[in-house]
Write a protein that holds these residues in place. Structure first.
Motif, PDB file in Angstrom:
ATOM      1  N   PRO A  66      41.228  44.160  33.921  1.00 23.29           N
ATOM      2  CA  PRO A  66      42.004  43.678  32.761  1.00 23.29           C
ATOM      3  C   PRO A  66      43.096  42.675  33.077  1.00 23.29           C
ATOM      4  N   LEU A  70      44.961  39.761  30.792  1.00 20.85           N
ATOM      5  CA  LEU A  70      46.058  40.401  30.083  1.00 20.85           C
ATOM      6  C   LEU A  70      47.289  40.486  30.982  1.00 20.85           C
ATOM      7  N   GLY A  73      47.727  43.943  31.993  1.00 23.60           N
ATOM      8  CA  GLY A  73      46.468  44.609  32.320  1.00 23.60           C
ATOM      9  C   GLY A  73      46.457  45.143  33.742  1.00 23.60           C
ATOM     10  N   ARG A 184      38.239  35.531  23.920  1.00 27.25           N
ATOM     11  CA  ARG A 184      37.960  36.656  23.015  1.00 27.25           C
ATOM     12  C   ARG A 184      37.059  37.691  23.670  1.00 27.25           C
ATOM     13  N   GLN A 187      39.287  39.541  26.338  1.00 24.29           N
ATOM     14  CA  GLN A 187      40.348  40.348  25.736  1.00 24.29           C
ATOM     15  C   GLN A 187      39.776  41.514  24.933  1.00 24.29           C
ATOM     16  N   THR A 188      38.622  41.326  24.299  1.00 29.88           N
ATOM     17  CA  THR A 188      37.975  42.420  23.579  1.00 29.88           C
ATOM     18  C   THR A 188      37.588  43.540  24.532  1.00 29.88           C
ATOM     19  N   SER A 191      41.347  44.948  26.435  1.00 29.97           N
ATOM     20  CA  SER A 191      42.479  45.477  25.670  1.00 29.97           C
ATOM     21  C   SER A 191      42.355  46.984  25.467  1.00 29.97           C
ATOM     22  N   ASN A 193      42.611  49.977  23.154  1.00 37.66           N
ATOM     23  CA  ASN A 193      42.549  50.206  21.705  1.00 37.66           C
ATOM     24  C   ASN A 193      42.215  51.657  21.430  1.00 37.66           C
ATOM     25  N   PRO A 199      39.812  50.590  28.807  1.00 35.89           N
ATOM     26  CA  PRO A 199      39.466  49.174  28.971  1.00 35.89           C
ATOM     27  C   PRO A 199      38.333  49.015  29.983  1.00 35.89           C
TER      28      PRO A 199
END
Length: 244
Positions: A66, A70, A73, A184, A187-188, A191, A193, A199
């Motif tokens: 990550p 990030l 990350g 994208r 990061q998808t 990240s 979530n 991750p």
């Protein structure tokens, strides 16, 4: 490698699906070319052999953590071996032409073969077939590779709560030259979530074609270079195959 017996008495073997790192290794066009320079050589009278290796940390078969995309990350050097050993891997065959995207509908048929209560896969290996260009058409391999869509990454994370690693037989998980799409995609995956599990890690530039169709894939082991302070690293990847 020589076949061995596991605890159940079944034959199994380990094979390596990561590429050798050489000066001819195809590297992403944004990276510096790999150099391997002899420093000491027995053949010229030195007492031993040594070499200086220069390679960016995303060269060849490598694992993205990550911290690659990030700010806060996690970096690859902080992962322990148990986090890099995947006991429930699955190969998804997803043939793709140059520069094509991998969509949810390319992945869902394979997952639908399994009962919804048994979707406990921790590593998905996407086999596009594009690895055939690794040694035969380097320019195509580096600049026309298929990639996965951000929506497909989200689909996998949403449906596989134990998924921790996504791997592919292309130079990158994202298509070349599409910066917004690349950001994208990563990061998808990287990240944190709620409801999407941990991750992901990305493993890119794999020789998945070498995994035999006979027998079953039991385990994937990712062994990164042990270098402190870096986001990601070149790696060796071993898979455990149970013979039929």
């Amino acid at each position: 490698m020589e076949n061995k017996k596991n605890d159940s008495g079944n034959d199994y073997k380990y094979i390596r699906i990561s590429y050798n790192l050489t000066e001819d290794t195809p590297v992403h066009p944004d990276l510096a070319k790999i150099t391997i320079t002899p420093k000491n050589q027995i053949k010229v009278g030195d007492s031993y052999n040594t070499s200086v290796i220069t390679a960016e940390n995303h060269s060849g078969t490598h694992v993205d953590a990550p911290a690659h995309f990030l700010k806060d990350g996690r970096s690859i050097f902080t992962y322990d071996p148990t986090e890099l050993t995947f006991k429930k891997p699955l190969i998804v065959d997803c043939p793709k032409k140059p520069d094509e995207l991998i969509h949810e509908e390319d992945l869902s048929p394979t997952l639908k073969h399994y009962n919804v209560d048994n979707l406990d896969f921790d590593c998905i290996l996407i086999r596009t077939g594009f690895g055939k260009y690794h040694d035969t058409d380097t320019l195509k391999y580096l600049t026309k590779n298929p990639g996965i869509s951000p929506e497909a990454v989200f689909y996998l994370r949403s449906n596989l709560p134990k998924l921790a690693c996504l791997a592919i037989d292309t130079v990158s998980m994202s298509r070349y030259g599409r910066m917004e799409e690349m950001i994208r995609v990563h990061q998808t995956a990287f990240s944190a979530n709620d409801g999407l599990g941990k991750p992901l890690l990305f493993v890119e530039d794999l020789d998945i074609e070498s995994i035999p169709t006979a027998g079953s894939l039991e385990e994937v082991m990712v062994i990164p270079w042990q270098v402190g302070g870096i986001d990601s690293a070149p790696c060796t990847v071993l898979v455990k195959i149970k013979s039929e």
